[in-house]
Design a protein around this motif. Structure first.
Motif, PDB file in Angstrom:
ATOM      1  N   ASN A   1      48.565  47.908  34.002  1.00 48.80           N
ATOM      2  CA  ASN A   1      48.522  46.438  34.351  1.00 48.80           C
ATOM      3  C   ASN A   1      47.401  45.505  33.829  1.00 48.80           C
ATOM      4  O   ASN A   1      46.188  46.181  33.209  1.00 48.80           O
TER       5      ASN A   1
ATOM      6  N   ARG B   1      44.794  42.170  34.460  1.00 51.20           N
ATOM      7  CA  ARG B   1      44.213  41.099  35.197  1.00 51.20           C
ATOM      8  C   ARG B   1      43.238  40.417  34.779  1.00 51.20           C
ATOM      9  O   ARG B   1      42.463  40.646  33.872  1.00 51.20           O
ATOM     10  N   TRP B   2      43.299  39.174  34.984  1.00 45.66           N
ATOM     11  CA  TRP B   2      42.347  38.020  34.850  1.00 45.66           C
ATOM     12  C   TRP B   2      41.446  37.638  36.109  1.00 45.66           C
ATOM     13  O   TRP B   2      41.881  37.716  37.048  1.00 45.66           O
ATOM     14  N   TYR B   3      40.037  37.768  35.789  1.00 45.17           N
ATOM     15  CA  TYR B   3      39.318  37.311  36.986  1.00 45.17           C
ATOM     16  C   TYR B   3      38.450  36.157  36.485  1.00 45.17           C
ATOM     17  O   TYR B   3      37.998  36.076  35.295  1.00 45.17           O
TER      18      TYR B   3
ATOM     19  N   SER C   1      40.019  37.389  41.585  1.00 39.89           N
ATOM     20  CA  SER C   1      41.121  37.777  41.083  1.00 39.89           C
ATOM     21  C   SER C   1      42.158  36.543  40.678  1.00 39.89           C
ATOM     22  O   SER C   1      42.004  35.774  41.669  1.00 39.89           O
TER      23      SER C   1
ATOM     24  N   THR D   1      44.936  36.515  38.337  1.00 40.78           N
ATOM     25  CA  THR D   1      46.589  37.113  38.103  1.00 40.78           C
ATOM     26  C   THR D   1      46.261  38.504  38.054  1.00 40.78           C
ATOM     27  O   THR D   1      45.443  39.038  37.544  1.00 40.78           O
ATOM     28  N   ILE D   2      47.625  39.117  38.180  1.00 39.58           N
ATOM     29  CA  ILE D   2      47.724  40.602  38.148  1.00 39.58           C
ATOM     30  C   ILE D   2      49.095  40.690  37.412  1.00 39.58           C
ATOM     31  O   ILE D   2      49.952  40.039  37.823  1.00 39.58           O
TER      32      ILE D   2
ATOM     33  N   THR E   1      52.054  43.386  35.286  1.00 38.77           N
ATOM     34  CA  THR E   1      52.484  44.646  34.845  1.00 38.77           C
ATOM     35  C   THR E   1      53.082  44.530  33.533  1.00 38.77           C
ATOM     36  O   THR E   1      53.377  43.173  32.960  1.00 38.77           O
TER      37      THR E   1
ATOM     38  N   CYS F   1      38.981  39.690  31.302  1.00 44.61           N
ATOM     39  CA  CYS F   1      40.151  40.402  31.244  1.00 44.61           C
ATOM     40  C   CYS F   1      40.164  41.677  31.608  1.00 44.61           C
ATOM     41  O   CYS F   1      39.035  42.294  31.062  1.00 44.61           O
TER      42      CYS F   1
ATOM     43  N   SER G   1      40.176  47.357  48.002  1.00 47.28           N
ATOM     44  CA  SER G   1      41.457  47.016  47.918  1.00 47.28           C
ATOM     45  C   SER G   1      42.245  47.520  48.731  1.00 47.28           C
ATOM     46  O   SER G   1      41.727  48.568  49.424  1.00 47.28           O
TER      47      SER G   1
ATOM     48  N   TYR H   1      47.600  49.023  41.443  1.00 47.27           N
ATOM     49  CA  TYR H   1      48.216  47.925  41.386  1.00 47.27           C
ATOM     50  C   TYR H   1      48.025  46.984  42.617  1.00 47.27           C
ATOM     51  O   TYR H   1      49.037  46.802  43.369  1.00 47.27           O
TER      52      TYR H   1
ATOM     53  N   GLU I   1      45.259  43.737  44.401  1.00 46.45           N
ATOM     54  CA  GLU I   1      44.240  42.967  44.110  1.00 46.45           C
ATOM     55  C   GLU I   1      43.039  43.662  44.645  1.00 46.45           C
ATOM     56  O   GLU I   1      42.873  43.988  45.781  1.00 46.45           O
TER      57      GLU I   1
END
Lengths: 114, 114
Positions: A32, A34-36, A46, A48-49, A51, A90, B94, B100, B102
């Protein structure tokens, strides 16, 4: 070697303008991305996450896209606000099941000016 | 719900000493991960604990160790401190493993090694 590269390193934009941040990765097997958002002196939050099967995800004015074929992701910020000034990181996870290798990009430092 | 808390927030040590940092996750979260953040390297993954077991480990020397207690609280220990260990140490929790889910970050502990 798993790597996550972000560009640009820093960016200055005018309030109200849009901007796009890039993330390229060489991570396998992909799990996956993610953007932080990290404000100065605070822990990352966070945004977005995504896959492998997801190619776009939105969170308010933030929209992330993922192209798993080219191993690229972007974070688009619409109608920027002064509060968007922060570092955007990222993060890509590789592996399967409960065993993941997490690789962070250096981040893009965004400054929104009035 | 209270967020992730880390203690202490700031710490000054000298080379050769050892240090223990503490992290209390969000209530109900079973996974705690630790990260080191420096200006040049960005965020780097140290390790993840889940249900008192180390599930994932980054590429750090054995001087960095951790543990998790039955109430999910976690501690990180760094022995024989070096100047290069000066960094912001972030903890994230988490619900389940980081595969997966957050992650919610704490404010960090700023460690300075003199």
């Amino acid at each position: 070697k798993n790597q996550v590269e972000q560009s640009p390193q820093s960016l200055i934009i005018l309030e109200g303008k849009n901007c796009t941040l890039q993330c390229n990765y060489t991570v396998s097997p992909f799990s996956n991305l993610r953007w932080y958002k990290q404000d100065t002196g605070r822990g990352p939050v966070s945004l977005t996450i995504m896959t492998f099967s997801e190619n776009t995800k939105s969170n308010g004015r933030y929209t992330a896209t993922l192209d798993a074929d080219t191993k690229q992701s972007s974070l688009h910020i619409t109608a920027s606000q002064l509060s968007d000034s922060a570092s955007y990181i990222c993060v890509v996870s590789a592996g399967s099941g409960g065993y993941q290798k997490v690789t962070f990009g250096i981040g893009t430092k965004l400054q929104v000016i009035p | 719900k209270a967020g992730v808390t880390q203690t202490p927030r700031y710490l000054i040590k000298t080379r050769g000493q050892q240090v223990t940092l503490s992290c209390s996750p969000i209530s109900g979260h079973r996974s705690v991960s630790w990260y080191q953040q420096t200006p040049g390297q960005g965020l780097q993954f140290l390790f993840e604990y889940f249900s008192e077991t180390q599930r994932n480990k980054g590429n750090f020397p054995g001087r960095f160790s951790g543990r998790q207690f039955s109430n999910s609280r976690s501690e990180m220990n760094v022995s024989t401190l070096e100047l290069g260990d000066s960094a912001l140490y972030l903890c994230a929790s988490s619900l389940e493993t980081i595969s997966y889910n957050e992650q919610f970050f704490g404010p960090g502990t700023r460690l300075t090694v003199l």
